[in-house]
Design a protein around this motif. Structure first.
Motif, short mmCIF file in Angstrom:
data_model
loop_
_atom_site.label_atom_id
_atom_site.label_comp_id
_atom_site.label_asym_id
_atom_site.label_seq_id
_atom_site.Cartn_x
_atom_site.Cartn_y
_atom_site.Cartn_z
N UNK A 1 -1.37 -7.87 24.53
CA UNK A 1 -1.75 -9.10 24.08
C UNK A 1 -0.74 -9.56 23.19
N UNK A 2 -0.29 -8.78 22.37
CA UNK A 2 0.49 -9.20 21.19
C UNK A 2 1.80 -9.90 21.92
N UNK A 3 2.25 -9.33 22.87
CA UNK A 3 3.59 -10.04 23.54
C UNK A 3 3.14 -11.47 24.10
N UNK A 4 1.81 -11.65 24.46
CA UNK A 4 1.67 -12.88 25.16
C UNK A 4 1.61 -14.02 24.19
N UNK A 5 1.10 -13.46 22.75
CA UNK A 5 1.20 -14.87 21.97
C UNK A 5 2.41 -14.67 20.82
N UNK A 6 3.36 -14.00 21.15
CA UNK A 6 4.23 -13.42 20.11
C UNK A 6 3.82 -13.47 18.79
N UNK A 7 2.83 -12.46 18.48
CA UNK A 7 2.41 -12.51 17.20
C UNK A 7 3.49 -11.15 16.54
N UNK A 8 4.06 -11.48 15.41
CA UNK A 8 4.64 -10.55 14.68
C UNK A 8 3.73 -9.38 13.81
N UNK A 9 3.79 -8.37 14.29
CA UNK A 9 2.94 -7.40 13.76
C UNK A 9 3.95 -6.40 12.91
N UNK A 10 4.19 -6.33 11.81
CA UNK A 10 4.65 -5.40 10.93
C UNK A 10 3.93 -3.95 11.02
N UNK A 11 4.69 -2.78 11.33
CA UNK A 11 3.98 -1.72 11.47
C UNK A 11 5.11 -0.66 10.54
N UNK A 12 4.34 0.37 10.03
CA UNK A 12 5.12 1.30 9.39
C UNK A 12 4.70 2.71 9.83
N UNK A 13 5.41 3.43 9.67
CA UNK A 13 5.33 5.05 9.89
C UNK A 13 5.56 5.98 8.47
N UNK A 14 4.69 6.67 8.25
CA UNK A 14 4.88 7.57 7.10
C UNK A 14 5.60 8.74 7.42
N UNK A 15 6.57 9.46 6.64
CA UNK A 15 7.02 10.75 6.70
C UNK A 15 7.01 11.42 5.23
N UNK A 16 6.36 12.50 5.29
CA UNK A 16 6.09 13.28 4.45
C UNK A 16 6.76 14.78 4.16
N UNK A 17 7.58 15.20 3.12
CA UNK A 17 8.06 16.46 3.19
C UNK A 17 6.84 17.52 2.70
N UNK A 18 6.95 18.56 3.59
CA UNK A 18 5.66 19.53 3.08
C UNK A 18 6.37 20.78 2.83
N UNK A 19 5.69 21.66 1.97
CA UNK A 19 5.99 23.09 1.73
C UNK A 19 7.39 23.34 1.41
N UNK A 20 7.87 22.50 0.32
CA UNK A 20 9.06 22.54 0.03
C UNK A 20 9.59 23.56 -0.96
N UNK A 21 8.69 24.75 -1.11
CA UNK A 21 8.86 25.80 -2.13
C UNK A 21 8.92 27.07 -1.03
N UNK A 22 8.51 26.80 0.14
CA UNK A 22 8.24 27.92 0.99
C UNK A 22 9.53 27.68 2.28
N UNK A 23 10.44 28.24 2.00
CA UNK A 23 11.61 27.99 3.18
C UNK A 23 11.24 28.05 4.54
N UNK A 24 10.20 29.01 4.87
CA UNK A 24 9.60 29.25 6.23
C UNK A 24 8.88 28.33 6.82
N UNK A 25 8.22 27.42 5.92
CA UNK A 25 7.22 26.41 6.19
C UNK A 25 7.71 25.13 5.96
N UNK A 26 8.81 24.74 5.19
CA UNK A 26 9.27 23.71 5.01
C UNK A 26 9.37 22.62 6.01
N UNK A 27 9.43 21.24 5.90
CA UNK A 27 9.71 20.50 6.86
C UNK A 27 9.20 19.12 6.79
#
Length: 106
Positions: free
Chosen positions: A1-27
């Motif tokens: 549907x979005x392409x049919x009407x050319x509606x611009x839809x801004x989308x976003x992605x979130x990236x979170x750094x986790x377990x930064x104090x544990x080198x085995x779990x960080x990422x």
């Protein structure tokens, strides 16, 4: 549907750094993946250099902007766990098609 009407839809992605104090779990945890363009992947690789690899990818939405991009994004990081929220209705694909895209469910 979005392409049919050319509606611009801004989308976003979130990236979170986790377990930064544990080198085995960080990422990184990626929430609501978007199109894995060269520019997007370049920004993610900058974060990987600083915070560690992509550990998890979460698809929290039924929005077409995220569901159609989840597979291609996840294929860019095959070592990451892929999560779909519980009891999520998926319009354009089934859980079996996620596996077909090359994703594995964490």
């Amino acid at each position: 549907m979005i392409g049919m009407y050319y509606v611009r839809v801004p989308i976003q992605m979130t990236v979170v750094a986790v377990h930064q104090n544990d080198p085995n779990k960080r990422g990184l945890v990626v929430f609501a993946p978007v199109v894995p363009t060269k520019g997007c992947l370049s920004l993610i690789h900058d974060l990987i250099d600083q915070y560690g690899s992509v550990r998890d990818i979460v698809l929290p939405s039924v929005a077409v902007e995220h569901t159609v991009n989840a597979g291609p994004f996840a294929r860019s990081y095959p070592q990451a766990n892929f999560y779909v929220t519980d009891k999520q209705y998926m319009r354009f694909h089934s859980i079996y098609q996620i596996a077909f895209w090359g994703c594995h469910l964490g």
